[in-house]
Design an enzyme around this catalytic site. Structure first.
Site, PDB file in Angstrom:
ATOM      1  N   GLU A  41      89.878 -26.551  -2.923  1.00 44.40           N
ATOM      2  CA  GLU A  41      90.708 -25.996  -4.004  1.00 44.40           C
ATOM      3  C   GLU A  41      92.075 -26.675  -4.102  1.00 44.40           C
ATOM      4  O   GLU A  41      93.125 -26.033  -3.887  1.00 44.40           O
ATOM      5  CB  GLU A  41      90.862 -24.480  -3.832  1.00 44.40           C
ATOM      6  N   GLU A  43      81.673 -21.293  -4.762  1.00 40.95           N
ATOM      7  CA  GLU A  43      82.051 -20.021  -4.119  1.00 40.95           C
ATOM      8  C   GLU A  43      82.062 -18.915  -5.162  1.00 40.95           C
ATOM      9  O   GLU A  43      82.564 -19.103  -6.262  1.00 40.95           O
ATOM     10  CB  GLU A  43      83.486 -20.082  -3.564  1.00 40.95           C
TER      11      GLU A  43
HETATM   12  C1  GLA Z   1      89.039 -19.270  -1.982  1.00 34.07           C
HETATM   13  C2  GLA Z   1      88.901 -20.187  -0.798  1.00 34.07           C
HETATM   14  C3  GLA Z   1      88.043 -19.638   0.309  1.00 34.07           C
HETATM   15  C4  GLA Z   1      88.316 -18.180   0.507  1.00 34.07           C
HETATM   16  C5  GLA Z   1      88.091 -17.453  -0.787  1.00 34.07           C
HETATM   17  C6  GLA Z   1      88.256 -15.961  -0.652  1.00 34.07           C
HETATM   18  O1  GLA Z   1      88.162 -19.494  -2.967  1.00 34.07           O
HETATM   19  O2  GLA Z   1      88.401 -21.458  -1.148  1.00 34.07           O
HETATM   20  O3  GLA Z   1      88.329 -20.369   1.474  1.00 34.07           O
HETATM   21  O4  GLA Z   1      89.623 -18.023   0.925  1.00 34.07           O
HETATM   22  O5  GLA Z   1      89.035 -17.909  -1.718  1.00 34.07           O
HETATM   23  O6  GLA Z   1      88.003 -15.305  -1.863  1.00 34.07           O
END
Ligand code: GLA
Length: 705
Positions: free
Chosen positions: A180, A336
């Site tokens: 991210e 995710e």
């Molecule tokens: C983000 C991060 C993950 C985790 C999620 C939790 O997307 O990439 O590592 O922290 O949030 O929702």
């Protein structure tokens, strides 16, 4: 030889040259996602948080759940490189071999989103400095300055080591660079960034005269006579030059992208496995994904519902459509999402029974060929111990676990959907640079909110059953029947000409207020507000007439001009936030302000330009009122609302041999839809009608129309 400070150490990415090239590359690497032959399913796997005895249990449970892909090593830098240049890959060797032995593919991350303690101890000046001068401390993640040469060297080094060791491992399916980019912080205001910003500006402008002209530094006596006098736009006594801040946002985007490209190229030298990085389309405003998507082999995205939003499935659809759009329509990876509640919102609402599968299949409907979660097994310690997981603290007796296994089985029935494409008749214009510019201070009203407008128009289109692409304002728009521009504050003259061409060639364009105001330097266009849109819209804005907080205005739609819309119950629409004093050129008035500061003046206009029409709306209409506005606009575009029951979503994916209608019932009543085909999830055949239970999903293979 002394290094040229203007030359980026990582090549030409920083030369802020906008490009209209399509993202992604149709290389064999880009084909992996589809070529693997099944929908990928799994999540982030952090076994380093557990004793190795637990790993064997994980393998058995992953098989039970149908998991076939896991992302590993995302936050493991401190374990993999316990001190600078000293590596410990033993545990990762064992882990990857174990996964391979169980037929589970590996998405191997570079751990560079979280540098180890030794790194910040050795290089303390790499910590992020926030806009108010605070130096951010260790003990979290993501707090490194992306322009730091030490960080770039160290992150490329660990990426290269990983690629050399595992780049040809048979279990390796995908590289997951970093995590991210742009979150949780992106901009850095340190002296290191100031030097890098100056070098970036020299590359962009060449001369100080060009920079002074672009930034309008004659205003407030800001003229620069030497490059070294230019600083980052840190907090100042009053607002900082908005052109400088816009360039700083561009510079930050480029600095982050250079970090990605540096790691990617180090990996590519050692490994031919596809490379991605997980985007946050729709949620992370600081990276311009039109540019980033061109640099990855496969686009991937993270999405989390906003618990406070009861219509979160619409926000999900928007994020998925945006992801597909930056991917150029190609299949993408949902890297995710959550099985149930997250832990970082004010109130973390658990998902209702069936909601996780519905969310997953909603992403699949809009082009995802892989469905992954954060994370496999819930963490006992650390900041995310209250975050849901595929295997929650409650274990295999839980509802979540049963639903995770059921979803794995369902995805296993969707092999034939892989690689099929989504088509849209409608596009919404989306431009990160415009958002960066509009978000700066001292705009005509604090109620101007670009994201709110996009969300409202998107929601209206969603309710009307239209599948939407997002598009850059300078893109080829000819395939769309309708293009909506809810938030085009910054619009270049070239993009304005592109939109005029689109309309002249027969397109229908709908533009919402505060559009075409400034150029790429955040300078008002010569010729006044909206000048680049005048040709397409046949109107211009003489003066903004922002409304007071809570003030409402009424708009009467003209019967003759609106045509059949005159039958619409909402002939008089209510607006707020904004009005313009419009000057008509060639446009016809379709709606008139009944009251407010523009009483008696045009509120909605329609312009015939060439073979198409350009519409303008100069006040904020809510989602219901937008129905009244859009009815005649749809008619011009030759499209119509789908007539689906409320809260039912139908998205089609088009394959080589068949089409797939994904129907999602977000409501609490069963519905019958007129479809003929086979539901791949249940195996049931339907002749003319498919029943979709409350909360359920069908994936119907349909005959080609
Ligand atoms: C983000 C991060 C993950 C985790 C999620 C939790 O997307 O990439 O590592 O922290 O949030 O929702």
């Amino acid at each position: 030889m002394t290094a040229d400070p203007r030359r980026s150490p990582l090549g030409p990415v920083g030369a802020a040259e906008p490009s209209t090239a399509q993202p992604g590359v149709d290389s064999p690497r880009a084909q992996w996602l589809t070529g693997v032959g099944h929908v990928s399913y799994g999540g982030d796997y952090n076994p380093e948080q557990w004793p190795e005895e637990v790993w064997a249990q994980d393998m058995a449970l992953m098989r039970e759940a149908g998991v076939n892909l896991v992302s590993i090593g995302i936050f493991s830098w401190g374990l993999l490189e316990p001190s600078e240049g000293v590596y410990d890959f033993g545990w990762l060797d064992r882990l990857i071999d174990l996964l391979h032995a169980h037929g589970i593919r590996v998405d191997l991350a570079t751990p560079t989103a979280s540098p180890p303690a030794w790194f910040f101890h050795t290089y303390p000046h790499t910590r992020v400095v926030s806009r108010d001068g605070t130096v951010l401390g260790f003990g979290s993640r993501g707090m490194v300055n992306p322009s730091s040469p030490e960080y770039r060297r160290a992150s490329v080094a660990i990426a290269r080591e990983l690629a050399r060791r595992y780049g040809r491992h048979p279990a390796l399916a995908l590289w997951h660079v970093h995590n991210e980019y742009g979150a949780p912080v992106s901009e850095d205001y340190s002296a290191v960034s100031a030097a890098a910003f100056r070098a970036w500006l020299e590359r962009r402008y060449g001369t100080l005269d060009a920079l002074n002209a672009a930034w309008g530094t004659a205003f407030w006596g800001q003229r620069y006579g030497a490059w070294e006098h230019i600083d980052v736009p840190a907090l100042a006594p009053s607002i900082v030059n908005p052109s400088q801040r816009l360039d700083f946002a561009r510079f930050t985007n480029d600095a982050l992208l250079e970090c990605f490209v540096g790691e990617r190229d180090a990996i590519r030298a050692e490994s031919d496995v596809p490379i991605t990085t997980n985007f946050m389309a729709g949620a992370c405003p600081s990276v311009d994904l039109w540019r980033w998507a061109r640099e990855v082999d496969i686009v991937s995205n993270d999405h989390y519902l906003t618990a406070a939003d009861e219509r979160g499935h619409v926000g999900l659809a928007l994020a998925a459509d945006l992801t597909r759009s930056v991917a150029g329509g190609r299949p993408w990876i949902l890297m995710e999402h959550s099985t149930s509640a997250v832990n970082w919102q004010p109130r973390n609402v658990a998902k209702r029974p069936g909601e996780m599968a519905r969310n997953s299949l909603a992403h699949l409907a809009r082009g995802a060929d892989a469905i992954l979660f954060f994370q496999w097994r819930a963490s006992r310690s650390g900041a995310e111990k209250f975050h849901s997981a595929m295997l929650p603290h409650a274990g295999t007796g839980s509802r979540t676990w049963r639903e995770v296994c059921a979803l794995g089985a369902e995805l296993g029935r969707l092999d034939e959907v892989l690689g099929s494409r989504v088509r849209a008749d409608v596009a919404i214009l989306w431009d990160w640079e415009s958002f960066w510019a509009q978000d700066l201070e001292w705009r005509p009203s604090e109620d101007l909110d670009h994201r709110e407008r996009i969300d409202a128009f998107y929601d209206r289109l969603w309710r009307d059953g239209h599948t939407v692409d997002f598009a850059r304002p300078d893109a080829d728009l000819s395939r769309y029947r309708l293009v909506v521009a809810p938030a085009s504050y910054l619009l270049t003259a070239a993009s304005g000409a592109n939109l005029a061409r689109y309309v002249a060639d027969g397109g229908t364009l709908l533009v919402s207020y505060f559009a075409g105001i400034v150029d790429e330097n955040d300078a008002v266009h010569p010729g006044g507000f909206g000048a680049p849109l005048r040709e397409a819209l046949g109107v211009s804005v003489e003066e903004f007439l922002p409304l007071r907080a809570g003030e409402r205005v009424h708009v009467a739609l003209d019967r003759a001009a609106a045509g059949p819309a005159a039958d619409h119950a909402g002939l008089e629409l209510v607006g707020d936030v904004w009005a313009d004093d419009l000057v008509l050129d060639s446009a016809a008035v379709v709606g008139t302000f009944v009251d407010g500061p523009a009483a008696g003046r045009p509120a909605v206009t329609r312009n015939t330009h060439g073979a198409g029409t350009g519409w303008y709306v100069s006040t904020r209409l809510d989602v219901d009122a937008l129905a009244g506005l859009l009815e005649p606009v749809y008619r011009d575009a030759g499209i119509a609302p789908s007539g689906l029951p409320a809260d039912v979503e139908l998205v089609r994916r088009h394959g080589a041999d068949a089409d797939f209608a994904v129907v999602l019932n977000h409501g609490d009543q069963a519905v019958d839809l007129p479809l003929t085909g086979v539901d791949l999830l249940s195996g049931e055949s339907a002749e003319g009608s498919v029943k979709v239970a409350a909360g359920a999903v069908r994936v119907v293979r349909t005959a080609r129309p």
